[in-house]
Design a protein around this motif. Structure first.
Motif, PDB file in Angstrom:
ATOM      1  N   THR A 185      -5.898  97.627  23.517  1.00 29.75           N
ATOM      2  CA  THR A 185      -5.513  96.227  23.605  1.00 29.75           C
ATOM      3  C   THR A 185      -6.768  95.398  23.779  1.00 29.75           C
ATOM      4  N   TRP A 186      -7.065  94.578  22.783  1.00 32.37           N
ATOM      5  CA  TRP A 186      -8.220  93.686  22.846  1.00 32.37           C
ATOM      6  C   TRP A 186      -7.723  92.287  23.172  1.00 32.37           C
ATOM      7  N   HIS A 187      -8.252  91.726  24.242  1.00 36.22           N
ATOM      8  CA  HIS A 187      -7.846  90.394  24.669  1.00 36.22           C
ATOM      9  C   HIS A 187      -8.668  89.355  23.899  1.00 36.22           C
ATOM     10  N   GLN A 188      -8.021  88.303  23.460  1.00 36.22           N
ATOM     11  CA  GLN A 188      -8.691  87.233  22.716  1.00 36.22           C
ATOM     12  C   GLN A 188      -8.763  85.997  23.594  1.00 36.22           C
ATOM     13  N   ALA A 189      -9.947  85.679  24.061  1.00 34.36           N
ATOM     14  CA  ALA A 189     -10.111  84.507  24.914  1.00 34.36           C
ATOM     15  C   ALA A 189     -10.299  83.260  24.061  1.00 34.36           C
TER      16      ALA A 189
ATOM     17  N   THR B 168     -14.939 109.873  27.560  1.00 36.22           N
ATOM     18  CA  THR B 168     -13.761 109.080  27.203  1.00 36.22           C
ATOM     19  C   THR B 168     -14.169 108.040  26.173  1.00 36.22           C
ATOM     20  N   ILE B 169     -13.428 107.978  25.072  1.00 37.53           N
ATOM     21  CA  ILE B 169     -13.749 107.067  23.974  1.00 37.53           C
ATOM     22  C   ILE B 169     -12.888 105.818  24.092  1.00 37.53           C
ATOM     23  N   GLU B 170     -13.512 104.653  23.983  1.00 41.20           N
ATOM     24  CA  GLU B 170     -12.799 103.383  23.926  1.00 41.20           C
ATOM     25  C   GLU B 170     -13.276 102.621  22.690  1.00 41.20           C
ATOM     26  N   ARG B 171     -12.337 102.283  21.830  1.00 40.63           N
ATOM     27  CA  ARG B 171     -12.690 101.591  20.594  1.00 40.63           C
ATOM     28  C   ARG B 171     -13.001 100.126  20.872  1.00 40.63           C
ATOM     29  N   MET B 172     -14.116  99.658  20.329  1.00 45.88           N
ATOM     30  CA  MET B 172     -14.506  98.259  20.443  1.00 45.88           C
ATOM     31  C   MET B 172     -13.800  97.429  19.368  1.00 45.88           C
ATOM     32  N   PRO B 173     -13.748  96.111  19.527  1.00 43.38           N
ATOM     33  CA  PRO B 173     -13.129  95.267  18.496  1.00 43.38           C
ATOM     34  C   PRO B 173     -13.892  95.240  17.180  1.00 43.38           C
ATOM     35  N   SER B 174     -15.158  95.650  17.173  1.00 36.99           N
ATOM     36  CA  SER B 174     -15.935  95.645  15.929  1.00 36.99           C
ATOM     37  C   SER B 174     -17.048  96.677  16.023  1.00 36.99           C
TER      38      SER B 174
ATOM     39  N   PRO C 152     -24.918  90.674  10.427  1.00 43.96           N
ATOM     40  CA  PRO C 152     -25.081  90.448  11.864  1.00 43.96           C
ATOM     41  C   PRO C 152     -23.732  90.341  12.575  1.00 43.96           C
ATOM     42  N   ASN C 153     -23.668  90.886  13.771  1.00 46.16           N
ATOM     43  CA  ASN C 153     -22.476  90.747  14.599  1.00 46.16           C
ATOM     44  C   ASN C 153     -22.702  89.549  15.506  1.00 46.16           C
ATOM     45  N   LEU C 154     -22.020  88.457  15.233  1.00 48.77           N
ATOM     46  CA  LEU C 154     -22.248  87.192  15.929  1.00 48.77           C
ATOM     47  C   LEU C 154     -21.343  87.002  17.135  1.00 48.77           C
ATOM     48  N   ASN C 155     -20.497  87.962  17.403  1.00 45.87           N
ATOM     49  CA  ASN C 155     -19.478  87.828  18.437  1.00 45.87           C
ATOM     50  C   ASN C 155     -19.922  88.462  19.750  1.00 45.87           C
ATOM     51  N   ALA C 156     -19.632  87.783  20.840  1.00 45.84           N
ATOM     52  CA  ALA C 156     -19.859  88.338  22.174  1.00 45.84           C
ATOM     53  C   ALA C 156     -18.559  88.934  22.696  1.00 45.84           C
ATOM     54  N   ILE C 157     -18.692  90.025  23.446  1.00 46.54           N
ATOM     55  CA  ILE C 157     -17.540  90.737  23.993  1.00 46.54           C
ATOM     56  C   ILE C 157     -17.775  90.967  25.477  1.00 46.54           C
TER      57      ILE C 157
ATOM     58  N   ARG D  89     -10.056  97.075  28.180  1.00 43.20           N
ATOM     59  CA  ARG D  89     -11.187  96.515  28.915  1.00 43.20           C
ATOM     60  C   ARG D  89     -11.981  95.473  28.139  1.00 43.20           C
ATOM     61  N   PHE D  90     -11.686  95.296  26.852  1.00 46.72           N
ATOM     62  CA  PHE D  90     -12.495  94.394  26.032  1.00 46.72           C
ATOM     63  C   PHE D  90     -11.809  93.040  25.885  1.00 46.72           C
ATOM     64  N   THR D  91     -12.598  91.970  26.054  1.00 40.95           N
ATOM     65  CA  THR D  91     -12.139  90.611  25.763  1.00 40.95           C
ATOM     66  C   THR D  91     -13.097  89.999  24.751  1.00 40.95           C
ATOM     67  N   ILE D  92     -12.548  89.480  23.675  1.00 38.76           N
ATOM     68  CA  ILE D  92     -13.348  88.871  22.611  1.00 38.76           C
ATOM     69  C   ILE D  92     -13.695  87.449  23.024  1.00 38.76           C
ATOM     70  N   LEU D  93     -14.982  87.166  23.090  1.00 34.86           N
ATOM     71  CA  LEU D  93     -15.472  85.870  23.558  1.00 34.86           C
ATOM     72  C   LEU D  93     -15.986  85.026  22.389  1.00 34.86           C
ATOM     73  N   ALA D  94     -16.887  84.117  22.688  1.00 33.71           N
ATOM     74  CA  ALA D  94     -17.366  83.149  21.720  1.00 33.71           C
ATOM     75  C   ALA D  94     -18.335  83.763  20.707  1.00 33.71           C
ATOM     76  N   ASN D  95     -18.582  83.032  19.638  1.00 34.73           N
ATOM     77  CA  ASN D  95     -19.528  83.428  18.596  1.00 34.73           C
ATOM     78  C   ASN D  95     -20.780  82.561  18.666  1.00 34.73           C
ATOM     79  N   THR D  96     -21.869  83.115  18.147  1.00 30.63           N
ATOM     80  CA  THR D  96     -23.100  82.359  17.963  1.00 30.63           C
ATOM     81  C   THR D  96     -23.304  82.105  16.474  1.00 30.63           C
TER      82      THR D  96
END
Length: 908
Positions: free
Chosen positions: A385-389, A671-677, A711-716, A727-734
């Motif tokens: 479950t990836w949270h989208q802020a 333990t493996i946890e998949r990231m949003p990207s 480039p991965n412009l997203n902060a997590i 445990r992951f929340t998708i934050l702002a982009n640069t």
């Protein structure tokens, strides 16, 4: 030497091979390959300038390494059903025969050139193709009527079970019915042989390592590991066709097979769709199209499991890595992805009858077919479950100031400023090599950047903050020649808004490393000494698989595992464990070292990589990042190590997961946890609330100049206090690409300074702009707490008083965090550590208890924060554990000014 895929096994050594044998008798010389798994030989075909198979393809390793399997794999990848090898090193593909191509009139005799990559098999000849067809059916050249025998005969054939040249324990097992259920009852078929005998067919199967042989219709020889497709016994009298090479023997009949074996026969019924006994919460969904008309694959991740593909193995791998959609194709292919991939690719469900091929690892179940996937979906609790802020909860990037250098390393100093150290050769020609950023003068460009000076090139060096009384910064190693031996020291001076008057000091003729090092790591040990590990000898030179101690204590110690895993183990991850051992992670391995002898005391399991590539790595050049989970008083819980991002050898497919382990427990697991990207060249900043900001890097490639794209412009945000896989929340982009040579460090006000990027790729610029990321805890509109503290030089276990002012909560819910001084470069945050010590308060007067020992908290400088709920104060620098190695008196040379021992110099 340990195997790269399992460090508990030995895989040879320098110029040495571990050799294994199956016990089967090898063929005496080159033979016609009957077909790699999933392919059947069609015999030798005539070729000419107008090609019989019209598409020439490149194969792995080029023509000089060609094998039949490499060619069929290349054709299969291109969506072709026919493959042909010619002239020892050429591969051709097609879906039909063109330009009059036909079987050679001289049979196999013209296909007589051994393959360049495998001298035990033929790869065609001059104007001759060894042709292979995808599938398990009859060769397209098979005759439909008996061919006259070349062996004269008088009288009646003597029967299937009377051949005299069969080696023991091979024996006749009966006359089996073929094709009764729509498929062959054996998996592999040899090219038709007009000289076929029972003995020749059995010997062919022995040579190929099969325990079962079958003869059919006088010229056809089949091999298998078992009887499949529900083959059943018929009457012996049905196998009544004379063998092509010996009319006194019988070689099956129409759809009848004379079967021989060296063991008890296993008979599998026709494969069926597996709908029960599935792992976890997987459920069958249907027969799904794949790569329709040459389009993209339905799912992005492919595994080839030639001998063990099954629903159990394939789907378990998918869900272990966080993929909720997957399936099997073509018998031996496993695919993993997401349900959204189906929509994106335009794949559709087709009748179940389209999926017909038995699994390579379970002949009783179906694993798709050509361009058909036996598709399964995870229907239980979400795998991730990836949270989208949004809004303030997403944090924000802000431009801070234009830079004067592209930093290789950034280090917050105990004087409240940030040191930028740059490599030579890519910045302005008049640069001094290093500057100090004064955040108090951010609106005064000239005042904000104080020039400092270095003498040698720090390209790909290591850095730390020392536990001496001045909090000196050290930089070791570099690019070439004297630089690789360099030891550089800087004493922070001045205060916010006021320039200091000190500079970097170095003299390689007075003070140097014992081994020159490029891409080393450094760490403060529990005894206060400096540990320097690994690297190369400079500019892509030979490995330096050693460690050494500063100040110099004895000679270097060789680490054979760094020799073995070079060049994938640079900038290894290091930390002191609460038990006193030293944790080291390098490439895809990890172990614990004795802090005195540096001998290995414990091997950990290999670090997982990609879902389809266990060789994925985490250290440079694959470049992920490692941090330590928070440690809470009384510090009895096992320490957890977190590693995020990385990439794979070869194609450089960036990893999309983080892994955690507890090295000191009895049987540590990952333990493996998949990231949003996907992310390679990751940076991670530890935040004062115990969460981690993941940012920078690329979606594809490896570290190095021009070796990454997208480039991965997203902060997590990663929150270790949340449940696993949530445990992951998708934050702002640069808008700023931060690729090779980018950094992220925590500032004293709770923001994260983001800098650098020097990709040298002709697409993305050398990046001088400096940004800050404002975490969500500073976006909520809360007033940051404040505190005052007089004692900033702590001994272990000491109780220290401070006063606090909170604006939202009460001291009952207040926390204190201690964050280790860090040096950020190449995804490695050297010195990172976070502790939450015990705190008690009476009114606004509080007492914090220092950590108990140097294994929990190695001696050094820490930023102390007070947290009012989620909101941190500005930090104060404190030293914990003193200077037990007397670094304050080192080095005693004329060109250096050590601060001496004693109480700390005033800090911010």
């Amino acid at each position: 030497m340990a195997c790269s895929g399992n460090n508990a096994e030995a895989c040879g050594g320098p110029n040495r091979l571990n050799v294994f044998t199956s016990g089967a008798t090898p063929p005496s010389g080159p033979v016609t390959n009957p077909g790699p798994p999933g392919w059947v030989s069609q015999g030798c075909y005539v070729d000419q300038a107008q090609r019989t198979l019209t598409t020439g393809v490149a194969t792995t390793g080029g023509g000089g390494a060609l094998t039949v399997a490499l060619c069929t794999a290349a054709c299969k990848s291109g969506g072709f059903s026919l493959a042909g090898v010619e002239y020892a090193g050429e591969c051709y593909c097609g879906n039909s025969y063109s330009n009059g191509g036909a079987p050679a009139p001289d049979g196999l005799s013209g296909c007589n050139m051994p393959c360049n990559g495998n001298s035990s098999e033929f790869c065609g000849g001059p104007n001759r193709l060894d042709v292979y067809k995808a599938g398990t059916g009859s060769p397209v050249t098979s005759s439909s009527s008996p061919t006259s025998s070349t062996t004269s005969s008088s009288g009646t054939p003597t029967g299937s079970g009377t051949a005299t040249g069969i080696p023991k324990p091979w024996a006749y097992k009966g006359c089996y019915i073929d094709n009764a259920n729509g498929g062959r009852i054996m998996t592999y078929q040899d090219p038709d042989n007009a000289q076929l005998t029972i003995e020749s067919c059995v010997n062919t199967c022995i040579g190929l390592g099969y325990p079962v042989a079958g003869m059919e219709y006088h010229t056809q020889c089949f091999c298998s590991n078992a009887i499949i497709e529900g083959g059943s016994l018929g009457a012996d009298t049905d196998c009544n066709t004379p063998c092509g090479g010996n009319a006194n023997e019988e070689c099956g009949g129409p759809n009848r097979m004379s079967v021989y074996s060296n063991a008890t026969l296993t008979v599998y019924q026709p494969p069926t769709i597996q709908k029960t006994g599935l792992p976890g919460s997987w459920q069958y969904q249907g027969c799904l199209t794949d790569a329709v008309n040459g389009a993209q694959r339905t799912f992005p991740w492919q595994l080839i499991l030639q001998n063990n593909n099954s629903a159990q193995n394939c789907l378990s791998q998918c869900s272990n890595f966080g993929y909720a959609a997957g399936g099997m194709e073509y018998g031996d292919e496993c695919y993993c992805g997401d349900a959204s991939d189906i929509t994106a690719s335009g794949a559709t469900i087709q009748p179940d009858t389209d999926c017909t091929m038995a699994c390579s690892g379970n002949a009783t179940t179906i694993c798709g077919a050509g361009n058909r996937i036996s598709y399964y979906a995870w229907t239980g609790t979400a795998l991730n479950t990836w949270h989208q802020a949004s809004g303030a909860a997403a944090g924000a990037y802000e431009f801070l100031i234009g830079g004067v250098v592209i930093p290789l390393i950034t280090q917050p100093g105990v004087n409240g400023k940030v040191t930028f150290v740059e490599k030579g050769g890519t910045g302005p020609p008049n640069t001094t090599g290093t500057y100090e950023l004064d955040l108090a003068q951010i609106n005064n460009f000239t005042g904000a950047w104080r020039p400092l000076h270095i003498k040698t090139d720090v390209f790909c060096s290591a850095g730390l903050i020392l536990p001496d009384r001045s909090g000196r910064q050290i930089n070791v190693g570099g690019w070439s020649l004297d630089s690789t031996f360099g030891i550089r020291l800087y004493t922070p001076s001045g205060s916010p808004g006021v320039w200091g008057d000190t500079d970097w000091q170095e003299n390689v003729n007075e003070l140097s490393l014992q081994n020159g090092r490029w891409y080393p790591s450094a760490m403060i040990m529990s005894n206060g000494s400096i540990l320097v590990v690994g690297g190369e000898s400079g500019s892509n030179g030979p490995p330096v698989p050693t460690l050494e101690i500063l100040p110099k204590a004895g000679g270097v110690i060789t680490l054979d595992f760094l020799q073995r895993t070079d060049p994938y183990d640079l900038y290894p991850f290091l930390c002191v464990l609460p038990s006193g051992g030293i944790f080291i992670a390098y490439y895809n391995e990890a172990r614990i070292l004795d802090p005195g002898t540096f001998a290995t005391t414990k091997m950990l399991p290999n670090i997982p990589g990609a879902v389809n590539n266990f060789e994925g790595g985490r250290t440079y050049p694959f470049e992920g990042t490692t941090v330590l989970f928070p440690m809470y008083a009384p510090y009895t819980a096992p320490l957890t190590v977190l590693i995020c991002g990385g990439s794979t050898p070869g194609a450089g497919i960036a990893l999309d997961n983080c892994v955690t382990t507890q090295p000191e427990v009895a049987n540590p697991k990952w333990t493996i946890e998949r990231m949003p990207s996907q992310r390679v060249m990751t940076c991670m900043a530890t935040l004062p609330d115990g969460t981690y900001l993941i940012l920078n890097g690329a979606h594809q490639g490896v570290a190095g100049f021009g070796l990454a794209t997208s480039p991965n412009l997203n902060a997590i945000l990663y929150n270790p206090a949340a449940p696993i896989n949530s445990r992951f929340t998708i934050l702002a982009n640069t808008i700023v690409a931060r690729l090779y040579h980018s950094e992220a460090v925590l500032l004293q006000d709770g923001r994260v300074l983001v800098s650098g990027s020097d990709p040298e790729d002709g697409v993305h610029p050398q990046e001088y702009r400096v940004e800050v990321f404002i975490p969500p805890y500073l976006q909520a509109g809360n007033t940051q707490p404040t505190f005052t503290i007089t004692n900033k030089d702590w001994t272990y276990g000491q109780q220290i008083q401070f006063t606090v002012q909170l604006f939202q909560g009460t001291t009952a819910g207040m926390k204190v965090s201690l964050l280790g001084a860090e040096s950020s470069t190449h995804g490695n945050s050297m010195g990172q550590r976070i502790l939450f010590p015990a705190v008690t308060c009476a009114g606004n007067t509080c007492t914090v208890t220092a950590p108990p020992n140097a294994n929990i908290c190695p001696p050094g400088w820490f930023q102390m924060f007070v947290l009012d709920g989620p909101t941190p104060s500005h930090s104060h620098w404190v030293r914990i554990g003193g200077d037990p190695a007397s670094l304050g008196n080192w080095p005693a040379y004329p060109d250096f000014t050590p601060p001496g021992m004693g109480a700390i110099v005033q800090t911010q």
